[in-house]
Design a protein around this motif. Structure first.
Motif, short mmCIF file in Angstrom:
data_model
loop_
_atom_site.label_atom_id
_atom_site.label_comp_id
_atom_site.label_asym_id
_atom_site.label_seq_id
_atom_site.Cartn_x
_atom_site.Cartn_y
_atom_site.Cartn_z
N ALA A 94 15.64 0.38 -16.80
CA ALA A 94 16.71 -0.42 -17.41
C ALA A 94 17.17 0.33 -18.66
N GLY A 95 18.30 1.00 -18.52
CA GLY A 95 18.78 1.82 -19.62
C GLY A 95 17.84 2.99 -19.83
N ASP A 96 17.21 3.05 -21.01
CA ASP A 96 16.25 4.13 -21.26
C ASP A 96 14.81 3.61 -21.28
N HIS A 97 14.60 2.37 -20.83
CA HIS A 97 13.26 1.78 -20.76
C HIS A 97 12.76 1.80 -19.32
N VAL A 98 11.55 2.30 -19.12
CA VAL A 98 10.98 2.42 -17.78
C VAL A 98 9.70 1.59 -17.72
N VAL A 99 9.59 0.78 -16.67
CA VAL A 99 8.39 0.00 -16.43
C VAL A 99 7.79 0.46 -15.10
N VAL A 100 6.52 0.89 -15.16
CA VAL A 100 5.81 1.35 -13.97
C VAL A 100 4.75 0.32 -13.63
N SER A 101 4.80 -0.20 -12.40
CA SER A 101 3.75 -1.11 -11.92
C SER A 101 2.83 -0.28 -11.04
N MET A 102 1.55 -0.35 -11.34
CA MET A 102 0.60 0.47 -10.60
C MET A 102 -0.73 -0.26 -10.43
N THR A 103 -1.56 0.32 -9.59
CA THR A 103 -2.92 -0.17 -9.40
C THR A 103 -3.85 1.02 -9.42
N LEU A 104 -5.12 0.78 -9.23
CA LEU A 104 -6.11 1.84 -9.11
C LEU A 104 -6.84 1.64 -7.79
N THR A 105 -7.58 2.66 -7.37
CA THR A 105 -8.25 2.55 -6.07
C THR A 105 -9.26 1.41 -6.06
N THR A 106 -9.94 1.18 -7.19
CA THR A 106 -10.88 0.05 -7.32
C THR A 106 -10.85 -0.44 -8.76
N PRO A 107 -11.18 -1.69 -8.99
CA PRO A 107 -11.23 -2.18 -10.37
C PRO A 107 -12.29 -1.46 -11.21
N ILE A 119 -0.18 7.84 -17.75
CA ILE A 119 1.08 7.63 -17.04
C ILE A 119 2.16 7.22 -18.03
N GLU A 120 1.83 6.37 -18.97
CA GLU A 120 2.81 5.94 -19.97
C GLU A 120 3.30 7.13 -20.80
N MET A 121 2.39 8.02 -21.19
CA MET A 121 2.79 9.20 -21.97
C MET A 121 3.66 10.15 -21.15
N ARG A 122 3.27 10.41 -19.91
CA ARG A 122 4.03 11.33 -19.07
C ARG A 122 5.42 10.80 -18.77
N VAL A 123 5.52 9.52 -18.44
CA VAL A 123 6.83 8.93 -18.14
C VAL A 123 7.68 8.88 -19.40
N GLY A 124 7.06 8.57 -20.54
CA GLY A 124 7.79 8.53 -21.81
C GLY A 124 8.31 9.89 -22.23
N ALA A 125 7.72 10.97 -21.72
CA ALA A 125 8.14 12.33 -22.06
C ALA A 125 9.30 12.83 -21.20
N GLY A 130 13.52 6.43 -23.21
CA GLY A 130 13.27 6.08 -24.60
C GLY A 130 11.90 5.45 -24.79
N SER A 131 11.51 4.59 -23.85
CA SER A 131 10.21 3.95 -23.93
C SER A 131 9.69 3.70 -22.52
N ALA A 132 8.38 3.73 -22.39
CA ALA A 132 7.75 3.51 -21.10
C ALA A 132 6.66 2.47 -21.24
N GLU A 133 6.49 1.72 -20.17
CA GLU A 133 5.48 0.65 -20.14
C GLU A 133 4.79 0.71 -18.79
N VAL A 134 3.48 0.51 -18.77
CA VAL A 134 2.72 0.51 -17.53
C VAL A 134 2.07 -0.85 -17.36
N ASN A 135 2.31 -1.45 -16.21
CA ASN A 135 1.66 -2.72 -15.86
C ASN A 135 0.61 -2.43 -14.80
#
Length: 158
Positions: A94-107, A119-125, A130-135
């Motif tokens: 959304a504009g320059d804001h990126v939201v990544v929804s992800m999971t892991l192989t196991t909790p 992931i937040e740092m790599r996407v933000g780069a 402008g900003s990245a968020e990981v859910n």
């Protein structure tokens, strides 16, 4: 008896006349010009330019750059990137804001604390972000069927 002669009984009717194009179309005379050919319907279609893609939608430049950045991050236990591994459930731009929804192989994954931050740092780069968020989500749970065919091939599952 019958009024037919033998000659009339042996006579077969002539074959039907074959249809000819000239029977259906009047040929123009020399003083008539042929009607102009109707405009080809493909002309407008072929001249049409593709619709401008929103940079944040799949196929858009920013979206594709984020996906490429995700493909550079590898799971430390499995030699496959997190995108092809099927850990990325969604990328919303959304504009320059990126939201990544992800999971892991196991909790209990040993990188449960560090992977979302990486992931937040790599996407933000990525240029344009402008900003990245990981859910981090656990529903639906990850399973090997979420992997791409390339990842399955890399791991010998195909």
């Amino acid at each position: 008896m019958n009024d037919f002669t033998t000659e009339q009984l042996d006579h077969t009717p002539p074959p039907p006349r074959r249809a000819r194009v000239s029977d259906a179309i009047d040929e123009p005379t020399l003083d008539e010009a042929p009607a102009p050919r109707p405009r080809d319907y493909l002309d407008g279609f072929l001249a049409q330019q593709p619709a401008e893609l929103n940079p944040g939608e799949p196929g858009g430049q920013l979206y594709e750059m984020v996906i490429e950045a995700l493909k550079e991050i590898y799971d430390p236990e499995i030699p496959v990137n997190v995108y092809d591994l099927g850990l990325i459930y969604g990328v919303d731009v959304a504009g320059d804001h990126v939201v990544v929804s992800m999971t892991l192989t196991t909790p209990n994954c040993p990188v449960a604390e560090s992977m979302p931050g990486e992931i937040e740092m790599r996407v933000g780069a990525v240029p344009g972000v402008g900003s990245a968020e990981v859910n981090l989500v656990w529903d639906p749970p990850w399973d090997p069927q979420k992997m791409s065919d390339e990842a399955k091939l890399e791991l010998g599952m195909l």
